[in-house]
Scaffold this active site. Sequence first.
Site, mmCIF file in Angstrom:
data_model
loop_
_atom_site.group_PDB
_atom_site.id
_atom_site.type_symbol
_atom_site.label_atom_id
_atom_site.label_comp_id
_atom_site.label_asym_id
_atom_site.label_seq_id
_atom_site.Cartn_x
_atom_site.Cartn_y
_atom_site.Cartn_z
ATOM 1 N N CYS A 1 79.251 34.520 46.202
ATOM 2 C CA CYS A 1 78.885 34.512 47.620
ATOM 3 C C CYS A 1 80.136 34.560 48.494
ATOM 4 C CB CYS A 1 78.072 33.268 47.939
ATOM 5 S SG CYS A 1 77.494 33.227 49.656
ATOM 6 N N ASP B 1 73.359 38.473 51.757
ATOM 7 C CA ASP B 1 73.910 39.486 50.858
ATOM 8 C C ASP B 1 72.849 40.521 50.489
ATOM 9 O OD1 ASP B 1 74.725 40.656 48.182
ATOM 10 O OD2 ASP B 1 76.469 39.395 48.576
#
Length: 509
Positions: free
Chosen positions: A244, A168
């Site tokens: 996530c 990420d």
Amino acid sequence: MNTLQRRLALSARASSHPAPTARAGASARTRSAGAPLVPERPQHALVDAALNDCLRHYELTLRGRFAAVTDVLRTLSNLQHERDFAQQAQALALERLGFELPADWLASAWVQGVDMSAMYAHCLFATIAASVDHAGIDQACWQPRMTLQSVHWHALGFHTIDISPCADGRLQGLLPFVLRTAPAPFVWVKAYAGALFDVEHDVADWTQRELERLTGAIEGGDRLDYLKVAAYHYSSSAPCDQGCAAHGSHDAAAVAAAIERLHALQVAVDNTYGHGAAPQVLLLGVDTDCDAIRIHLPDASGQLRAERYLDSAALYRATLGLSADAAQQALDAALQRYATELGGAALYHLPHGLLGLAQAWLVGNFSQLDYVQQHHGGRYAVIGHDEAFVCAGEAVPSLQLRNQFYFAHLDTVEEGAADLDVGARIFQGLNVQRGLPLPLLVHFTYSARVPGSRERAVARGLRVAQAARERFAHLAERGLLHCRVAVSERHSGQRLEWADAPAATVAGH
């Protein structure tokens, strides 16, 4: 129990259990309506204000370069049918971007216009290269002020620190911002979607460093350890939307998966090389809304526990308003108490080992909490994705900034398919829906000490780029995937060397 002891007791209880999260479905791109994480002032006594100023200048400089690309192209879009368009475009590009645009792309713009999607990708890749070239100057202020420098690692007891955060983009500033740790050759960052690092590859990495340690290539290696860190992330204000993506924004699943991988690595090394050979492990959590961290250390049995961690936000609040000496003493007392709860203080000794590392990272993170408070109101305005490009292969270590790029560590597209797919989904929303392309930088490093290393790195990069074009053919065919391949020498600098040529033309559609 005096006031300070009560304060720390409350902090310890808060940091031993997950903090309650905000209502699910909160806006992903706006600040929470709740109070900021920390009071606006007074500043915490352990905060390095000068380092925060350096990092702020770095952030504004780097973001400014990339923001200029969109600004310049918006202006050019309105000018492309002017008689002197080419001259105006070159002058504006030199002034705002620092480089010229391809002259032949501009010369024929009056016929059918410029393909702004392709021009955008060209400028973005040029800006990436320029940022890498200027990294030494851009980072000169903050590099020497980092809380953790290369000289500190041996004192802590580690010769290699291998960190696998989630791919990420919100974790791309993990080292200098969140952890206040200076990049170094033996501080490896290998990102994977969901922090699901490849156990077999990590065993190979550990084996290489163990060989170097045993042959004397690592100074003092006989008394130093290898440390593996997995870094998961979560969103305190929008846990069901901005956690996530690889774990469906399910925080418990992200934590459990990271613990499973760390334990799998230890078992793999022990089973292969003998009991006791396994590296040390540590689990790190990052709240991407505000960059607060959770540090999970193994207990007396070597197990990591999802529910037991040191919470930097809680410790910051507990020590706010104290003098520097009192705040440090209070933090150390909290660390020793945590070590005792894990199975006895004999496991950990300040200022060394895992507890010493936790101490350094917590103190460094206090400065980051203050940074986010001062410059972002205590919580980032954009708590979701806002990356400029995708980097696949090996990261470009000279770009260290939150949400600057999404990174997928891989050797082949097949191996990293899941990571690339997540990146493609992110840019579907960020760029493709607006008619802008997904810019994909394929980057690998090589060693000039090894014959043929550069050629092999180039060949690998070209294979990955071609495989990516085939995997995302639906984007490539519409001109919405632009891919460049670059390599860099890992020992002598970080300058990008382009291994391919840009598209032949971007005029017309």
